[in-house]
Design a protein around this motif. Structure first.
Motif, PDB file in Angstrom:
ATOM      1  N   TRP A   1      -6.586  37.391  97.518  1.00 31.28           N
ATOM      2  CA  TRP A   1      -6.267  38.299  96.401  1.00 31.28           C
ATOM      3  C   TRP A   1      -4.810  38.101  95.981  1.00 31.28           C
ATOM      4  O   TRP A   1      -4.506  38.037  94.807  1.00 31.28           O
ATOM      5  CB  TRP A   1      -6.445  39.749  96.821  1.00 31.28           C
TER       6      TRP A   1
ATOM      7  N   TYR B   1     -19.120  41.219  91.182  1.00 33.85           N
ATOM      8  CA  TYR B   1     -18.043  41.245  92.172  1.00 33.85           C
ATOM      9  C   TYR B   1     -18.546  41.816  93.499  1.00 33.85           C
ATOM     10  O   TYR B   1     -18.269  41.265  94.568  1.00 33.85           O
ATOM     11  CB  TYR B   1     -16.857  42.072  91.631  1.00 33.85           C
ATOM     12  N   ASP B   2     -19.319  42.917  93.417  1.00 37.03           N
ATOM     13  CA  ASP B   2     -19.841  43.533  94.631  1.00 37.03           C
ATOM     14  C   ASP B   2     -20.757  42.566  95.383  1.00 37.03           C
ATOM     15  O   ASP B   2     -20.724  42.483  96.609  1.00 37.03           O
ATOM     16  CB  ASP B   2     -20.606  44.829  94.302  1.00 37.03           C
ATOM     17  N   GLU B   3     -21.567  41.827  94.606  1.00 32.61           N
ATOM     18  CA  GLU B   3     -22.478  40.854  95.200  1.00 32.61           C
ATOM     19  C   GLU B   3     -21.690  39.744  95.897  1.00 32.61           C
ATOM     20  O   GLU B   3     -21.984  39.354  97.012  1.00 32.61           O
ATOM     21  CB  GLU B   3     -23.317  40.242  94.061  1.00 32.61           C
TER      22      GLU B   3
ATOM     23  N   GLU C   1     -18.704  44.115  87.390  1.00 28.53           N
ATOM     24  CA  GLU C   1     -18.430  44.720  88.697  1.00 28.53           C
ATOM     25  C   GLU C   1     -19.567  44.500  89.687  1.00 28.53           C
ATOM     26  O   GLU C   1     -19.343  44.347  90.886  1.00 28.53           O
ATOM     27  CB  GLU C   1     -18.154  46.221  88.543  1.00 28.53           C
ATOM     28  N   GLY C   2     -20.797  44.489  89.158  1.00 28.62           N
ATOM     29  CA  GLY C   2     -21.956  44.243  90.025  1.00 28.62           C
ATOM     30  C   GLY C   2     -21.864  42.858  90.648  1.00 28.62           C
ATOM     31  O   GLY C   2     -22.171  42.677  91.825  1.00 28.62           O
TER      32      GLY C   2
ATOM     33  N   ASP D   1     -23.253  29.245  92.593  1.00 28.03           N
ATOM     34  CA  ASP D   1     -24.190  29.933  91.702  1.00 28.03           C
ATOM     35  C   ASP D   1     -23.495  30.133  90.348  1.00 28.03           C
ATOM     36  O   ASP D   1     -22.665  31.040  90.201  1.00 28.03           O
ATOM     37  CB  ASP D   1     -24.577  31.279  92.333  1.00 28.03           C
TER      38      ASP D   1
ATOM     39  N   THR E   1     -17.943  38.459 102.699  1.00 29.64           N
ATOM     40  CA  THR E   1     -17.706  39.170 103.967  1.00 29.64           C
ATOM     41  C   THR E   1     -18.715  38.723 105.033  1.00 29.64           C
ATOM     42  O   THR E   1     -18.348  38.563 106.197  1.00 29.64           O
ATOM     43  CB  THR E   1     -17.743  40.704 103.793  1.00 29.64           C
ATOM     44  N   ALA E   2     -19.968  38.500 104.597  1.00 30.20           N
ATOM     45  CA  ALA E   2     -20.984  38.033 105.563  1.00 30.20           C
ATOM     46  C   ALA E   2     -20.613  36.648 106.092  1.00 30.20           C
ATOM     47  O   ALA E   2     -20.718  36.378 107.295  1.00 30.20           O
ATOM     48  CB  ALA E   2     -22.354  38.006 104.907  1.00 30.20           C
ATOM     49  N   LEU E   3     -20.136  35.792 105.199  1.00 31.00           N
ATOM     50  CA  LEU E   3     -19.754  34.439 105.625  1.00 31.00           C
ATOM     51  C   LEU E   3     -18.527  34.478 106.543  1.00 31.00           C
ATOM     52  O   LEU E   3     -18.454  33.737 107.524  1.00 31.00           O
ATOM     53  CB  LEU E   3     -19.461  33.564 104.400  1.00 31.00           C
TER      54      LEU E   3
ATOM     55  N   LEU F   1      -9.189  38.007 102.864  1.00 33.92           N
ATOM     56  CA  LEU F   1      -9.352  38.451 101.473  1.00 33.92           C
ATOM     57  C   LEU F   1      -8.012  38.844 100.867  1.00 33.92           C
ATOM     58  O   LEU F   1      -7.750  38.557  99.699  1.00 33.92           O
ATOM     59  CB  LEU F   1     -10.341  39.617 101.411  1.00 33.92           C
TER      60      LEU F   1
ATOM     61  N   PHE G   1     -18.630  39.930  96.924  1.00 32.51           N
ATOM     62  CA  PHE G   1     -17.888  40.509  98.055  1.00 32.51           C
ATOM     63  C   PHE G   1     -18.795  40.573  99.287  1.00 32.51           C
ATOM     64  O   PHE G   1     -18.374  40.257 100.401  1.00 32.51           O
ATOM     65  CB  PHE G   1     -17.409  41.924  97.678  1.00 32.51           C
ATOM     66  N   LEU G   2     -20.034  40.977  99.053  1.00 32.45           N
ATOM     67  CA  LEU G   2     -21.004  41.070 100.149  1.00 32.45           C
ATOM     68  C   LEU G   2     -21.227  39.697 100.774  1.00 32.45           C
ATOM     69  O   LEU G   2     -21.312  39.554 101.998  1.00 32.45           O
ATOM     70  CB  LEU G   2     -22.316  41.625  99.591  1.00 32.45           C
ATOM     71  N   GLN G   3     -21.288  38.684  99.930  1.00 31.61           N
ATOM     72  CA  GLN G   3     -21.528  37.323 100.422  1.00 31.61           C
ATOM     73  C   GLN G   3     -20.325  36.802 101.212  1.00 31.61           C
ATOM     74  O   GLN G   3     -20.482  36.267 102.304  1.00 31.61           O
ATOM     75  CB  GLN G   3     -21.796  36.385  99.238  1.00 31.61           C
TER      76      GLN G   3
END
Lengths: 190, 162
Positions: free
Chosen positions: A60, A23-25, A20-21, A8, A31-33, A56, A27-29
């Motif tokens: 990092w 990054y949060d999005e 930051e938004g 994307d 972690t789900a994967l 992660l 991060f959510l993706q």
């Protein structure tokens, strides 16, 4: 499967800008994967957050320094790290199973299961009194083992080798057995 | 926030393997990640914050070194995200936090009790009287330190005490 994370362009651009938004999005993706990935490796549900966090942490800390575009996509790089973590986990599980600490496992089960005994004595109280003869460091190591820390984690925490952790745990168990056999006149019964 | 993996749609099997509650799972991972990165950064407990370093700036610097966001830290400490800038400010005084909150912070950052005690003592030495901060006398801070020690013991974090 991790290639989705990098496809994307809008999200990547927002990430690059330090949004930051975004990054949060992201991060959510990821972690789900990772959840989906480790489920395929038949990892127990309670261990999934640990494994995802390990991947992660590797990402990092490496900051993609080890990533070589010649060898594959960034998604493939994430998959490579995830696979390594999954393999390490599987090996560690096998090692724990192979650890010749039958007495230790029995002792763990006997004195660490939550709840109350038939005679009404709280197991936490029993555990506390059973471990009193141990030195502080020994007690700390044993309690962390009870809490489910692996030999690798204990070796990192106590700055000793994994084999030293195993032999120390064996010695601690023997010490406890010796003490409590003397007290109860035979079987281990803290 | 909605989990939206829009490009390259996931297969049916992948969807089945996604967490039931992705936000909750992401929070669990954040918590573990914060502990893991800080633990790797400080394998041994930190006994000294450094000369002239304020408590808050040490926390802020360590957070950056560990590549953690304020949200990661907030989740790791079970605190609202808005409280993190306060903790990371130069004006933050550890003894204004409850012993329980402070013990959580010390366990997460692998901060030894000696470092906190030294910070308190240096603050006391600089003060002109026993008043360390408004409303907290030296004896109150002494009590706070004792309670903090007990909190650490209750968390079986002996390595942060001895």
């Amino acid at each position: 499967m991790f290639d989705k994370l990098f496809k994307d362009p809008t999200l990547l651009l927002r990430l690059k800008r330090g949004d930051e938004g975004a990054y949060d999005e992201w991060f959510l993706q990821i972690t789900a994967l990772l959840h989906a990935y480790f489920r395929r490796w038949k990892v127990r549900p309670e261990q999934l957050p640990d494994l995802a966090a390990t991947v992660l942490a590797e990402l990092w800390e490496s900051r993609f320094k080890d990533y070589d575009p010649q060898r594959g996509s960034p998604g493939a790089f994430v998959a490579l790290i995830a696979k390594r973590v999954a393999l390490d986990h599987r090996r560690a599980e096998k090692k724990t199973e192979a650890l010749p600490l039958d007495d230790f496992n029995e002792l763990t089960y006997e004195i660490c299961m939550p709840g109350t005994d038939e005679d009404g004595e709280d197991r936490a109280t029993r555990l506390d009194s059973a471990l009193k003869p141990l030195q502080r460091r020994e007690r700390s190591m044993l309690l962390r083992k009870f809490e489910g820390e692996t030999t690798t984690q204990l070796s990192r925490r106590f700055r000793i080798s994994e084999s030293a952790v195993k032999s120390k745990l064996r010695r601690i168990v023997k010490k406890l057995q010796r003490i409590h056999q003397v007290k109860s006149g035979g079987n281990f019964d803290p | 926030m909605k989990l939206n993996i829009s490009t390259n749609a996931p297969t049916e099997n992948e969807v089945l393997e996604y967490p039931e509650n992705p936000e909750e799972f992401a929070l669990q991972v954040r918590k573990k990640l914060a502990a893991l990165l800080l633990n790797r950064l400080h394998a041994q407990p930190v006994r000294d914050l450094g000369v002239g370093v304020s408590f808050g700036s040490w926390i802020a610097l360590t957070r950056e070194q560990a590549h953690l966001t304020e949200l990661d830290l907030a989740v790791g400490l079970n605190l609202p995200e808005a409280s993190i800038p306060q903790i990371c400010s130069d004006d933050f005084r550890p003894w204004t936090a409850t012993p329980s909150q402070m013990a959580d912070l010390m366990v997460l950052f692998r901060l030894h009790l000696d470092a906190v005690t030294a910070f308190v003592n240096s603050h006391q030495a600089r003060g002109s009287n026993t008043e360390i901060t408004s409303g907290s006398t030296a004896s109150q801070v002494g009590t706070w330190l004792r309670e903090l020690r007990e909190e650490l013991l209750a968390r079986t974090s002996e390595d942060l005490i001895c």
